[in-house]
Design a protein around this motif. Structure first.
Motif, mmCIF file in Angstrom:
data_model
loop_
_atom_site.group_PDB
_atom_site.id
_atom_site.type_symbol
_atom_site.label_atom_id
_atom_site.label_comp_id
_atom_site.label_asym_id
_atom_site.label_seq_id
_atom_site.Cartn_x
_atom_site.Cartn_y
_atom_site.Cartn_z
ATOM 1 N N ALA A 187 -23.553 -69.491 77.035
ATOM 2 C CA ALA A 187 -23.400 -70.193 78.305
ATOM 3 C C ALA A 187 -23.599 -69.209 79.452
ATOM 4 C CB ALA A 187 -22.019 -70.835 78.388
ATOM 5 N N PRO A 188 -24.355 -69.577 80.483
ATOM 6 C CA PRO A 188 -24.556 -68.655 81.611
ATOM 7 C C PRO A 188 -23.229 -68.207 82.198
ATOM 8 C CG PRO A 188 -25.993 -70.577 81.787
ATOM 9 C CD PRO A 188 -25.045 -70.870 80.677
ATOM 10 N N GLY A 189 -23.057 -66.895 82.309
ATOM 11 C CA GLY A 189 -21.816 -66.326 82.810
ATOM 12 C C GLY A 189 -20.990 -65.643 81.735
ATOM 13 N N GLN A 190 -21.312 -65.861 80.464
ATOM 14 C CA GLN A 190 -20.530 -65.256 79.389
ATOM 15 C C GLN A 190 -20.860 -63.767 79.221
ATOM 16 O OE1 GLN A 190 -21.163 -68.069 76.015
ATOM 17 N NE2 GLN A 190 -18.979 -68.517 76.248
ATOM 18 N N TYR A 191 -20.083 -63.115 78.367
ATOM 19 C CA TYR A 191 -20.246 -61.689 78.111
ATOM 20 C C TYR A 191 -20.260 -61.431 76.611
ATOM 21 C CZ TYR A 191 -15.149 -62.149 77.606
ATOM 22 O OH TYR A 191 -13.893 -62.566 77.231
ATOM 23 N N ILE A 268 -21.286 -54.170 90.537
ATOM 24 C CA ILE A 268 -21.818 -54.591 89.249
ATOM 25 C C ILE A 268 -21.347 -55.993 88.869
ATOM 26 C CG2 ILE A 268 -19.973 -53.644 87.809
ATOM 27 C CD1 ILE A 268 -23.806 -53.513 87.164
ATOM 28 N N GLY A 269 -20.463 -56.565 89.685
ATOM 29 C CA GLY A 269 -20.075 -57.961 89.493
ATOM 30 C C GLY A 269 -21.218 -58.937 89.683
ATOM 31 N N CYS A 270 -22.376 -58.433 90.102
ATOM 32 C CA CYS A 270 -23.556 -59.299 90.240
ATOM 33 C C CYS A 270 -24.069 -59.783 88.894
ATOM 34 C CB CYS A 270 -24.672 -58.557 90.967
ATOM 35 S SG CYS A 270 -25.378 -57.169 90.036
ATOM 36 N N THR A 271 -23.701 -59.125 87.783
ATOM 37 C CA THR A 271 -24.380 -59.409 86.516
ATOM 38 C C THR A 271 -24.178 -60.835 86.001
ATOM 39 O OG1 THR A 271 -22.576 -58.255 85.361
ATOM 40 C CG2 THR A 271 -24.609 -57.033 85.775
ATOM 41 N N PRO A 272 -22.955 -61.405 85.977
ATOM 42 C CA PRO A 272 -22.885 -62.803 85.537
ATOM 43 C C PRO A 272 -23.600 -63.743 86.485
ATOM 44 C CG PRO A 272 -20.755 -62.072 86.364
ATOM 45 C CD PRO A 272 -21.620 -60.854 86.252
ATOM 46 N N MET A 273 -23.645 -63.385 87.782
ATOM 47 C CA MET A 273 -24.343 -64.229 88.756
ATOM 48 C C MET A 273 -25.849 -64.199 88.508
ATOM 49 S SD MET A 273 -21.594 -65.120 90.012
ATOM 50 C CE MET A 273 -19.935 -64.529 90.304
#
Length: 393
Positions: A187-191, A268-273
């Protein structure tokens, strides 16, 4: 649900236990690691332990869960435990490990509180612990089942197909299966978690958001050069290397609706976005989308050009950027100098907001969003590291 007897005992003793919970959790980890050094070496984040962040997060979660047994609020319980369950699943936690935690947590409670832990008090807090543990075990079982894996069996080896610099201190890795077959969707936003063996023999694990769209058959993560695992990956992993990663998990995911979106990130919080925007662009989403990003400078902004490209691909998306240091650049259009400020940002009714970045940044954005009448339930977030937010808001 707690029994009436235990509820009365928890109500009476929560102030005392709550006041001592930080001492209890600190002692708990020391006792558990003395008995099981392999857990500190191979499972828990040594950096968070050293800084006290994990102890703080555990203390907050236990105290909040206990308080919510006295004044039930299922939405808050779900928020607190869902985030823990997803993190546990990404680590491959198994039900049997909750008994180890129980043994050393209660030994710490007895040692810190002494004679105050009567049989009745011990029984009530034991009930709280197992109610929390069994809820987490059930949640984790559901996550494992949804991922199509057995409990704890989340690890696989993947190959690095591409390594690329995304900023002065950040690289991305495109990961593919060893046999060339598509990797599982997400799902978009997962890690996912990455496990590495460090030079001292420790197996350390960190989570990294997936910064690609789920439809492409591969996984991409972005790694900023900070901390022992990220530094190890930055300096030692290159094309064709094999790394061990987990199945994707995480509950910061786009809701299945057409609500306007506000994607807010820093550093680096841009990555899930980026992952969410890649999915939205690939599916030609036409809803209103506002993208806000704050960073130290243009050279520090990972995925800077890609962010611009993704926003341009979305017909009703707008971007706002803030850099603390513009260098030779001048403020113009969507680019501003200083720290992020929502004062002049228009937020459409019904907007869902997704936040990721340093905790103080996200708490500030949350307060600003609440002031703009965005409902708390429409504000979603991701914390890199132990979650000390959900137990406090």
């Amino acid at each position: 649900m707690l029994s009436p007897t235990s509820t009365d005992v928890i109500r009476a003793t929560l102030p005392v236990v709550g006041a001592a919970i930080s001492d209890i959790t600190t002692l708990f980890y020391r006792k558990m690691f003395d008995a099981h050094p392999e857990l500190e070496r191979d499972l828990f984040n040594r950096g968070n332990q050293k800084q006290g962040e994990q102890q703080k997060a555990l203390a907050g979660a236990i105290a909040a869960f206990a308080a919510l047994q006295l004044e039930p609020d299922q939405a808050r319980v779900d928020l607190i435990l869902s985030r823990i369950a997803n993190k546990h699943a990404s680590l491959g936690i198994e039900p049997s490990q909750y008994a180890i935690v129980h043994t050393h947590l209660f030994a710490a409670i007895v040692e810190v509180l002494g004679d105050a832990v009567t049989p009745e008090v011990a029984a009530a807090w034991d009930e709280v612990y197992w109610l929390m543990a069994e809820t987490l075990i059930a949640m984790e079982a559901g996550l494992y089942a949804s991922a199509g894996v057995a409990a704890g069996d989340v690890w696989r080896d993947v190959r690095v197909r591409e390594r690329r610099h995304e900023s002065a201190d950040t690289v991305s890795f495109v990961l593919t299966s060893l046999d060339g077959s598509p990797l599982p969707s997400f799902a978009p936003g997962q890690y996912l978690s990455v496990a590495v063996h460090l030079p001292d023999g420790a197996r350390q694990i960190r989570q990294y958001s997936l910064s690609s769209a789920p439809s492409r058959g591969d996984w991409r993560i972005s790694v900023k050069r900070a901390g022992e695992v990220s530094n190890f990956l930055y300096h030692n992993v290159f094309e064709d290397d094999v790394v061990t990663v987990s199945t994707p998990f995480g509950d910061l995911v786009l809701q299945d609706d057409d609500a306007p979106l506000l994607l807010v990130s820093a550093g680096i919080g841009c990555t899930p976005m980026i992952g969410m925007l890649s999915h939205l662009a690939d599916t030609e989403d036409s809803r209103p989308i506002s993208v806000l990003h704050a960073d130290r400078s243009a050279s520090s902004h990972a995925h800077r050009a890609e962010l611009t490209e993704l926003v341009e691909r979305l017909p009703f998306a707008v971007m706002h950027r803030w850099y603390e240091d513009l260098g030779a650049r001048r403020p113009e259009g969507s680019l501003r100098e200083g720290r992020a400020d929502l004062g002049e940002v228009t937020i459409a009714p019904g907007t869902r907001a997704y936040l990721c970045g340093p905790l103080p940044f996200m708490l500030g954005m949350r307060e600003a969003l609440l002031a703009k009448d965005v409902p708390a339930e429409n504000i979603h977030y991701e914390v890199f590291g132990p979650d000390s937010w959900s137990a406090t808001v």
